[in-house]
Design a protein around this motif. Structure first.
Motif, short mmCIF file in Angstrom:
data_model
loop_
_atom_site.label_atom_id
_atom_site.label_comp_id
_atom_site.label_asym_id
_atom_site.label_seq_id
_atom_site.Cartn_x
_atom_site.Cartn_y
_atom_site.Cartn_z
N ALA A 1 -5.67 1.36 -5.06
CA ALA A 1 -5.28 0.51 -6.43
C ALA A 1 -4.48 -0.48 -5.96
CB ALA A 1 -4.89 1.24 -7.33
N VAL B 1 -4.96 -4.60 -6.20
CA VAL B 1 -4.35 -5.53 -6.98
C VAL B 1 -3.67 -6.45 -6.26
CG1 VAL B 1 -2.25 -5.55 -8.86
CG2 VAL B 1 -4.01 -3.70 -9.04
N ASP C 1 2.39 -4.13 -9.57
CA ASP C 1 2.87 -2.60 -9.69
C ASP C 1 2.36 -2.21 -10.93
OD1 ASP C 1 3.97 -2.26 -7.14
OD2 ASP C 1 6.01 -2.66 -7.83
N ALA C 2 2.65 -2.71 -12.03
CA ALA C 2 2.23 -2.13 -13.42
C ALA C 2 0.69 -2.09 -13.49
CB ALA C 2 2.70 -3.04 -14.31
N LEU C 3 0.06 -3.18 -12.89
CA LEU C 3 -1.29 -3.19 -13.06
C LEU C 3 -2.05 -2.10 -11.98
CD1 LEU C 3 -3.22 -5.08 -14.40
CD2 LEU C 3 -3.55 -6.28 -12.50
N SER C 4 -1.38 -1.82 -10.93
CA SER C 4 -2.21 -0.89 -10.39
C SER C 4 -1.89 0.65 -10.53
CB SER C 4 -1.60 -0.99 -8.48
OG SER C 4 -0.36 -0.57 -8.36
N ASP C 5 -0.43 0.67 -11.20
CA ASP C 5 -0.43 1.98 -11.82
C ASP C 5 -1.43 2.26 -12.95
OD1 ASP C 5 1.73 3.01 -10.64
OD2 ASP C 5 3.50 2.63 -11.97
N ALA C 6 -1.72 1.35 -13.77
CA ALA C 6 -2.80 1.20 -14.75
C ALA C 6 -4.12 1.71 -14.32
CB ALA C 6 -2.78 0.05 -15.54
N LEU C 7 -4.50 0.96 -13.31
CA LEU C 7 -5.68 1.26 -12.54
C LEU C 7 -5.89 2.74 -12.03
CD1 LEU C 7 -6.71 -1.84 -10.54
CD2 LEU C 7 -7.91 -0.99 -12.24
N THR C 8 -4.79 3.30 -11.55
CA THR C 8 -4.59 4.30 -11.07
C THR C 8 -5.12 5.64 -12.11
OG1 THR C 8 -3.24 3.63 -9.24
CG2 THR C 8 -3.48 5.95 -9.56
N ALA C 9 -4.15 5.22 -13.25
CA ALA C 9 -4.05 6.30 -14.38
C ALA C 9 -5.64 6.12 -15.07
CB ALA C 9 -2.97 5.75 -15.25
N ARG C 10 -6.13 5.19 -14.96
CA ARG C 10 -7.47 5.12 -15.44
C ARG C 10 -8.56 5.43 -14.53
NH1 ARG C 10 -8.29 -0.53 -18.87
NH2 ARG C 10 -10.04 0.79 -19.22
N GLY C 11 -8.22 6.14 -13.45
CA GLY C 11 -9.15 6.77 -12.65
C GLY C 11 -9.83 5.79 -11.37
N PHE C 12 -9.29 4.72 -11.01
CA PHE C 12 -9.68 4.07 -9.96
C PHE C 12 -10.18 4.71 -8.68
CE2 PHE C 12 -8.92 1.52 -6.44
CZ PHE C 12 -9.84 0.20 -6.36
N GLU C 13 -8.95 5.67 -8.34
CA GLU C 13 -9.36 6.48 -7.01
C GLU C 13 -10.69 7.32 -7.21
OE1 GLU C 13 -5.76 8.70 -6.96
OE2 GLU C 13 -5.86 9.03 -8.98
N ARG C 14 -11.15 7.63 -8.47
CA ARG C 14 -12.34 8.32 -8.69
C ARG C 14 -13.84 7.71 -8.69
NH1 ARG C 14 -11.75 10.89 -13.47
NH2 ARG C 14 -9.86 9.98 -13.88
N TRP C 15 -13.75 6.31 -8.67
CA TRP C 15 -14.77 5.59 -8.67
C TRP C 15 -16.09 6.01 -7.91
CZ3 TRP C 15 -13.34 -0.33 -9.91
CH2 TRP C 15 -12.67 -0.29 -11.08
N ASN D 1 1.41 12.47 -14.69
CA ASN D 1 -0.01 12.35 -14.18
C ASN D 1 0.17 11.95 -12.85
OD1 ASN D 1 0.84 9.72 -14.27
ND2 ASN D 1 -0.88 9.10 -15.11
N LEU E 1 1.72 9.57 -11.27
CA LEU E 1 1.86 8.38 -10.76
C LEU E 1 3.02 8.18 -9.94
CD1 LEU E 1 1.01 5.71 -13.89
CD2 LEU E 1 -0.07 6.04 -11.65
N LYS F 1 -6.06 13.46 -8.05
CA LYS F 1 -7.13 12.95 -8.83
C LYS F 1 -7.68 13.80 -10.03
CE LYS F 1 -9.64 10.79 -4.97
NZ LYS F 1 -11.01 11.03 -4.37
N ARG G 1 -5.17 13.34 -13.12
CA ARG G 1 -5.42 12.09 -13.81
C ARG G 1 -6.64 12.35 -14.41
NH1 ARG G 1 -1.95 10.30 -9.48
NH2 ARG G 1 -3.33 10.34 -8.02
N PHE H 1 0.33 2.61 -21.43
CA PHE H 1 1.60 2.10 -21.09
C PHE H 1 2.22 1.45 -22.17
CE2 PHE H 1 -0.89 3.05 -17.29
CZ PHE H 1 0.07 3.19 -16.32
N ASN I 1 -0.74 -5.07 -19.00
CA ASN I 1 -0.89 -4.64 -17.81
C ASN I 1 -1.99 -3.65 -17.80
OD1 ASN I 1 1.23 -6.21 -16.75
ND2 ASN I 1 2.75 -5.08 -17.24
N LYS J 1 -15.95 4.56 -15.47
CA LYS J 1 -16.55 4.04 -14.18
C LYS J 1 -16.61 5.27 -13.39
CE LYS J 1 -16.92 -0.09 -11.80
NZ LYS J 1 -16.73 -1.41 -11.57
N PRO J 2 -15.69 6.28 -13.36
CA PRO J 2 -15.67 7.50 -12.65
C PRO J 2 -16.71 8.43 -13.00
CG PRO J 2 -13.29 7.03 -13.35
CD PRO J 2 -14.43 6.23 -14.25
#
Lengths: 181, 205, 224
Positions: free
Chosen positions: A3, A7, B187-201, C47, C49, C69, C72, C79, C84, C100-101
């Motif tokens: 991520a 970004v 940093d804030a944006l990548s935290d948000a993406l991670t929290a929203r499941g980006f790594e599980r896409w 979570n 982070l 994973k 999360r 936030f 952001n 999406k996941p």
């Protein structure tokens, strides 16, 4: 890509695009307007590392090819890839990679940064850009280099600014994670 | 929001699919490079100009606008070639340049951003075995387009602040805070993406 | 259930959280404390982070370090700044991002988005540009974007700090009505009256831990 990589790549592609939207900065004694986009390449290479910076520039080229007007002066589209300055554009990802690789290898002191920006951000860009300009305009490489050299003073100033900015940013921001390639 | 260069229109060129237009562009490009006869080149230039302005309905003003940035180069060619070789070579090379740029610009003006993105996606899926993920690239593009206005605002804000302090020529004082802010927002944006499941896409369900 | 087992976090050389050990089982938990007390760090531990320098954090038995994973996918995170958090240009597109996941089909996806928009009274904003909304609306969009993925636990890091009083009330009321477990880090203590448990953080340690009518006065005490 993580991520964070995603970004940073998008952010620095956006930065380089945004620097082209700002009105060009007039610099005394330089005949051509100095636009910020070279600055974007140099800053990306110095700050986010070779691989990400190269991706960011590649992404920007893709956006241009898709038809977004993201070059200074609102230029964009496929036309910019067949014009005389196409080579300079194609050199951007290489330049950003080279700067990043240089910095991660030799450290982030201001001297190294300046050298990296001159070698990658100016030298490499000219090495790729000038022959292609010569090809499109059917000039000898020597004459093309002469024509391209009007941008040199501006580019040197930008290398200086980019190095000073990058050095300060790398100190101001906790960056161990940012500089690795 | 950043808008593309696409100009809506109802000519048949607008209706052609993007791959056809790109193929046409590639073919014309090759032809242009191969032609070595001035009279043939003049003919080609006129026909491309006619297709651009009349057939595609983009008008002569657009044609002129996309030619204008090239004039300085054309001037350089004329000067250099007249002096070094011949008038004929100068005209040929100038026309090549102008025609090539017209053709490419024609494709950009008549093709929607979404159609171009589809071509890109198709190209990326060919590269999938090499580890290219079309979905992620589409996301990168969307993310960048969304970030450009925010980044522009940040750079402008910081510039205004420095101007208010009388530091408008201090480029370093201007870019350091802007860049630091970009990194913090990243940093804030990548935290948000991670929290929203980006790594599980990419995960299978 | 979240267990925090002897967790220490350092940023640079400063100890931000100091040997915390507790388990969180209640349905509504508030976390309060002064600036720099480690509240945000605490939230980000839950979570994964942020990973602890010592000790472990587990959510329903999954370690945040080794099973990030899975953690999360159970723990949603809201936030402080919705700018952001909202990634895509329009409200509906941003909600789709949270799904999406799950790789849903087009129709199922659209249905779920419209249901969620309705649940948070945002239907009228579906195609609007998310970045032109008011602060309160943005925070609700951000919340909807998290809740659409149906997490079991929602962690909120100062969700109302950037909002005016009226919008802060609205957002907090929406959060309080959610069916899932909620952990809210805030310094708006007045929103925590109905909560089951309140933790007070002070210099990286838990200084008070109990029901709101007990913990909050102890936190506010020295001021009045």
């Amino acid at each position: 890509m993580s991520a964070k990589d995603t970004v940073l790549v998008a952010m620095f592609a956006a930065l380089t695009a945004a620097l082209g939207l700002l009105p060009p900065i007039p610099v005394p004694f330089v005949p051509v307007p100095v636009t910020g986009q070279t600055l974007g390449i140099m800053l990306s290479g110095c700050v986010i590392g070779a691989r990400r910076a190269a991706f960011a520039m590649l992404l920007l080229l893709v956006l241009l090819a898709l038809g977004l007007p993201l070059l200074s002066g609102g230029r964009g589209g496929l036309g910019v890839f067949v014009g005389p300055s196409a080579g300079y554009l194609i050199a951007w990802p290489l330049a950003a990679y080279c700067i990043g690789a240089f910095v991660s290898r030799f450290g982030a002191s201001i001297g190294v940064l300046f050298l990296a920006n001159c070698v990658g951000g100016i030298g490499l860009v000219y090495v790729v850009g000038v022959p292609i300009m010569a090809l499109v305009l059917d000039l000898s490489v020597g004459n093309a280099a002469l024509a391209g050299s009007v941008f040199l003073p501006g580019d040197l100033i930008k290398a200086g600014v980019a190095s000073a900015v990058a050095a300060a940013v790398l100190r101001a921001y906790p960056t161990q994670k940012n500089t690795q390639a | 929001m950043i808008a593309g260069l696409y100009l809506p229109g109802d000519g048949w060129i607008h209706g052609l699919s993007a791959p056809v237009k790109l193929g046409f562009m590639f073919f014309t490009g090759l032809t242009i490079v191969v032609i070595s006869h001035v009279s043939v080149m003049v003919l080609l230039t006129i026909s491309v100009g006619f297709i651009f302005s009349v057939v595609a309905g983009l008008g002569f003003k657009r044609l002129w606008l996309s030619t204008r940035p090239l004039l300085i180069w054309v001037l350089a060619i004329l000067l250099a070639q007249l002096w070094l070789v011949s008038a004929e070579a100068a005209v040929l090379i100038s026309l090549r340049l102008v025609t090539l740029v017209w053709v490419a610009t024609l494709v950009t003006y008549t093709t929607r951003l979404s159609e171009m993105s589809d071509v890109l996606a198709a190209m990326c899926s060919v590269l999938r075995p090499l580890g290219v993920n079309p979905e992620r690239i589409a996301f990168l593009i969307a993310l960048t387009i969304r970030l450009i206005p925010s980044v522009f605002d940040i750079v402008r804000d910081v510039r205004d602040v420095q101007k208010a302090r009388g530091l408008e020529r201090a480029y370093i004082a201007m870019f350091v805070p802007a860049l630091t802010r970009l990194l913090r927002e990243s940093d804030a944006l990548s935290d948000a993406l991670t929290a929203r499941g980006f790594e599980r896409w990419g995960d299978k369900r | 259930m979240i267990s925090i087992d002897h967790v220490t976090v350092r940023l640079q050389s400063r100890v931000v959280l100091d040997d915390l050990a507790l388990s969180l089982t209640e349905h509504r938990i508030g976390v309060i404390g002064d600036n720099g007390s480690g509240k945000s760090t605490f939230a980000k531990l839950l979570n994964g982070l942020l990973l602890p320098d010592h000790g472990t954090v587990t959510v329903d038995g999954f370690d945040t370090r080794s099973d990030g994973k899975k953690v999360r996918s159970r723990v949603g995170f809201l936030f402080q700044n919705p700018d952001n958090q909202i990634v895509m240009p329009t409200v509906a597109e941003d909600l789709a991002l949270g799904l999406k996941p799950l790789r849903l089909d087009g129709d199922v996806l659209r249905q779920r988005i419209s249901d969620t928009l309705e649940r948070f009274s945002l239907s009228h904003l579906a195609d609007r540009s998310a970045h032109l909304l008011s602060g309160g609306e943005k925070q609700l969009v951000a919340l909807a974007g998290v809740m659409i993925a149906e997490p079991d636990i929602l962690v909120c890091d100062e969700p109302t700090t950037l909002l005016d009083r009226r919008n802060a009330e609205l957002v907090m009321k929406t959060i309080a009505d959610l069916p899932c477990t909620v952990i809210v880090v805030t310094h708006h203590v007045e929103h925590l009256d109905s909560f089951d448990r309140v933790l007070v953080l002070d210099k990286g340690r838990i200084s008070h831990d109990g029901a709101p009518d007990c913990a909050i006065p102890l936190y506010l005490g020295p001021l009045s």
